[in-house]
Design a protein around this motif. Structure first.
Motif, PDB file in Angstrom:
ATOM      1  N   GLU A 162      38.595  28.168  13.956  1.00 33.91           N
ATOM      2  CA  GLU A 162      37.986  27.555  13.793  1.00 33.91           C
ATOM      3  C   GLU A 162      37.590  25.782  13.526  1.00 33.91           C
ATOM      4  N   GLY A 163      38.416  25.546  14.184  1.00 31.01           N
ATOM      5  CA  GLY A 163      38.761  23.610  13.773  1.00 31.01           C
ATOM      6  C   GLY A 163      38.091  23.397  14.971  1.00 31.01           C
ATOM      7  N   ARG A 164      37.814  21.346  14.963  1.00 35.24           N
ATOM      8  CA  ARG A 164      36.950  21.266  15.948  1.00 35.24           C
ATOM      9  C   ARG A 164      37.808  20.281  16.356  1.00 35.24           C
ATOM     10  N   ASN A 165      38.012  19.277  17.266  1.00 40.09           N
ATOM     11  CA  ASN A 165      38.693  17.526  17.345  1.00 40.09           C
ATOM     12  C   ASN A 165      40.234  17.996  17.373  1.00 40.09           C
ATOM     13  N   GLY A 166      40.715  18.855  17.011  1.00 40.89           N
ATOM     14  CA  GLY A 166      41.815  18.944  16.607  1.00 40.89           C
ATOM     15  C   GLY A 166      42.301  18.596  15.723  1.00 40.89           C
ATOM     16  N   LYS A 167      41.537  19.267  14.150  1.00 41.59           N
ATOM     17  CA  LYS A 167      41.696  19.563  12.950  1.00 41.59           C
ATOM     18  C   LYS A 167      41.426  21.324  12.660  1.00 41.59           C
ATOM     19  N   PRO A 168      42.996  21.815  12.824  1.00 46.50           N
ATOM     20  CA  PRO A 168      42.200  23.325  12.249  1.00 46.50           C
ATOM     21  C   PRO A 168      41.189  23.340  10.770  1.00 46.50           C
ATOM     22  N   SER A 169      40.028  24.328  11.380  1.00 43.13           N
ATOM     23  CA  SER A 169      39.521  24.518   9.379  1.00 43.13           C
ATOM     24  C   SER A 169      39.985  25.672   8.977  1.00 43.13           C
ATOM     25  N   VAL A 170      39.874  26.401   8.076  1.00 45.27           N
ATOM     26  CA  VAL A 170      39.278  27.599   7.451  1.00 45.27           C
ATOM     27  C   VAL A 170      38.232  27.622   7.533  1.00 45.27           C
ATOM     28  N   THR A 171      37.929  29.185   7.656  1.00 44.49           N
ATOM     29  CA  THR A 171      36.041  29.963   7.342  1.00 44.49           C
ATOM     30  C   THR A 171      36.113  30.020   5.213  1.00 44.49           C
ATOM     31  N   PRO A 172      35.682  29.394   5.112  1.00 46.35           N
ATOM     32  CA  PRO A 172      35.035  29.554   3.693  1.00 46.35           C
ATOM     33  C   PRO A 172      34.177  30.520   3.117  1.00 46.35           C
ATOM     34  N   PHE A 173      34.132  31.409   1.973  1.00 49.95           N
ATOM     35  CA  PHE A 173      34.153  31.979   1.451  1.00 49.95           C
ATOM     36  C   PHE A 173      34.679  33.460   1.405  1.00 49.95           C
ATOM     37  N   ASN A 174      35.828  33.082   1.457  1.00 50.12           N
ATOM     38  CA  ASN A 174      36.778  34.718   1.278  1.00 50.12           C
ATOM     39  C   ASN A 174      35.920  35.287   2.669  1.00 50.12           C
ATOM     40  N   MET A 175      35.912  34.882   3.928  1.00 45.61           N
ATOM     41  CA  MET A 175      35.340  36.195   4.323  1.00 45.61           C
ATOM     42  C   MET A 175      36.348  37.274   4.980  1.00 45.61           C
ATOM     43  N   VAL A 176      37.966  36.805   4.600  1.00 46.73           N
ATOM     44  CA  VAL A 176      38.306  38.100   5.222  1.00 46.73           C
ATOM     45  C   VAL A 176      38.529  38.884   4.299  1.00 46.73           C
ATOM     46  N   ASP A 177      38.463  38.449   2.863  1.00 43.87           N
ATOM     47  CA  ASP A 177      38.865  39.650   1.567  1.00 43.87           C
ATOM     48  C   ASP A 177      37.413  40.749   1.665  1.00 43.87           C
ATOM     49  N   LYS A 178      36.397  39.848   2.462  1.00 45.09           N
ATOM     50  CA  LYS A 178      34.866  40.827   1.988  1.00 45.09           C
ATOM     51  C   LYS A 178      34.905  42.079   3.256  1.00 45.09           C
ATOM     52  N   ILE A 179      35.910  41.357   4.298  1.00 44.69           N
ATOM     53  CA  ILE A 179      35.705  42.184   5.732  1.00 44.69           C
ATOM     54  C   ILE A 179      36.746  43.128   5.759  1.00 44.69           C
ATOM     55  N   THR A 180      37.979  43.441   4.441  1.00 47.85           N
ATOM     56  CA  THR A 180      38.604  44.536   4.146  1.00 47.85           C
ATOM     57  C   THR A 180      37.955  44.798   3.820  1.00 47.85           C
ATOM     58  N   GLY A 181      37.287  44.785   2.560  1.00 46.44           N
ATOM     59  CA  GLY A 181      36.770  45.840   1.684  1.00 46.44           C
ATOM     60  C   GLY A 181      35.573  46.646   2.378  1.00 46.44           C
ATOM     61  N   THR A 182      34.544  46.210   3.663  1.00 47.35           N
ATOM     62  CA  THR A 182      33.965  46.732   3.572  1.00 47.35           C
ATOM     63  C   THR A 182      34.768  47.738   4.474  1.00 47.35           C
TER      64      THR A 182
END
Length: 378
Positions: A162-182
């Motif tokens: 998700e990072g750009r220009n060498g800076k990593p970035s966390v995807t917001p809004f608890n994507m992993v939690d909701k996908i796991t729940g699904t």
């Protein structure tokens, strides 16, 4: 036998009517899974410790009802049980004995320490479907490590990708939690179907680490699909284009749509250039770069109208409130308000329809222990 019927369940048949779910989970993975089951018609009994689920007041809230907690726990009934006591464990067992599903997201060692290991649960209720959600699995070096959405993102390549220009970035809004729940809800439905054939419940283990490998692999790991492929990962070209007064998103998915895009920006002569490019990734980057240079010369309204007229897949860049007020969203009746202990709350209905039956939220989130009296055995 615990009472499981609830008069506020709402009119109209739902696919999981008659299914009873006991949920002992917190945060978002387990609660999101069981909320989906509630929307599908299951009676979800949320077991909370004295003082309530620790996630209740997290983040943006009103009078102690956190919005995220509220959105993942509507349509459930709440009982308070102290699992640190023998009496409390006995009360939970009384509920589990006649339930169809148990949803928990304890660390692997917790269930055994409570006297609720899988052998105990299977003996107590052989038809019980048990969903155990954890971070990394129940064996291995990370089995008992803390697991949160952003940590799983870091370990599965999402933060780097998700990072750009060498800076990593966390995807917001608890994507992993909701996908796991699904995936948890999906796995429960499969286990219930299997039970119809075998008469036996099963233990479903769902590590968040594994979920994201499955979910991300089709496109994020294209460069590791073919054996021996050591290609460098390249971020996809941005489909967000700047206009003179804002932004638009375009998504030409094939050659014909790319051709229409070049016609829309009055650059048909560029088609010959792109046909000569053999590297599809490099071609896409150059395509969006060139198109973006033209798009920034006119305003958003012009481009949306222009792209629509030439059948170019395009969309505005809406704010969150723009989406809530979108005409198509209102036409689809995605959102509605339901009563809650802190006043009306906006809820999103279950997105699928069943023979044109919509499945809106059945009722709001419960107060702590609101249903202790009506659920016998609690």
């Amino acid at each position: 036998m615990p009472e499981t019927n609830h008069p506020a369940a709402g009119a109209g048949k739902r696919p999981l009517e008659g299914v009873t779910v006991i949920e002992t989970s917190s945060f978002l993975t387990g609660p999101f899974a069981s909320m989906m089951l509630s929307d599908l018609g299951a009676d979800v009994i949320k077991v909370e410790p004295p003082g309530g689920d620790g996630f209740r007041k997290f983040g943006h809230n009103r009078d102690g009802f956190g919005a995220s907690w509220t959105n993942a726990n509507r349509g459930k009934r709440s009982v308070v049980i102290d699992l640190k006591t023998e009496a409390g464990v006995a009360r939970l067992k009384a509920l589990i004995e006649h339930a169809d599903v148990l949803v928990e997201n304890w660390r692997p060692r917790v269930a055994v320490s409570l006297g609720l290991g899988q052998d105990v649960l299977a003996a107590l209720n052989p038809r019980l479907v048990r969903l155990s959600i954890n971070g990394f699995g129940d064996t291995g070096a990370l089995a008992n490590a803390p697991a949160f959405d952003s940590l799983i993102q870091g370990r599965t390549g999402i933060v780097a990708a998700e990072g750009r220009n060498g800076k990593p970035s966390v995807t917001p809004f608890n994507m992993v939690d909701k996908i796991t729940g699904t995936f948890g809800a999906q796995a429960i439905l499969a286990a219930l179907y299997e039970r119809e054939k075998t008469g036996k419940g099963t233990h479903v283990k769902l590590p968040m680490l594994d979920v994201m490998g499955y979910f991300n692999f089709p496109d994020m790991y294209q460069h590791r699909t073919f054996e021996g492929d050591t290609s460098a990962w390249k971020p996809p070209a941005s489909q967000v284009l700047e206009t003179s007064d804002g932004h638009v998103v375009i998504s030409p998915a094939n050659g014909a749509q790319m051709s229409k895009t070049l016609n829309a920006i009055d650059r048909p002569e560029w088609k010959a250039d792109f046909k000569q490019m053999t590297d599809p990734v490099a071609m896409a980057e150059e395509f969006f770069r060139r198109v973006g240079e033209v798009v920034k010369l006119r305003d958003t309204a012009y481009w949306l109208e222009r792209f629509e007229s030439l059948d170019v897949p395009a969309a505005p860049v809406f704010s969150l409130d723009d989406y809530l007020n979108d005409a198509q969203v209102n036409h689809n009746r995605v959102f509605e308000f339901v009563p809650s202990p802190v006043g009306p709350i906006r809820t999103a209905r279950y997105p699928a329809t069943f023979d044109e039956r919509r499945l809106p939220a059945r009722f709001g989130p419960p107060s702590i222990g609101e249903h202790d009296a009506e659920i016998r055995g609690a």
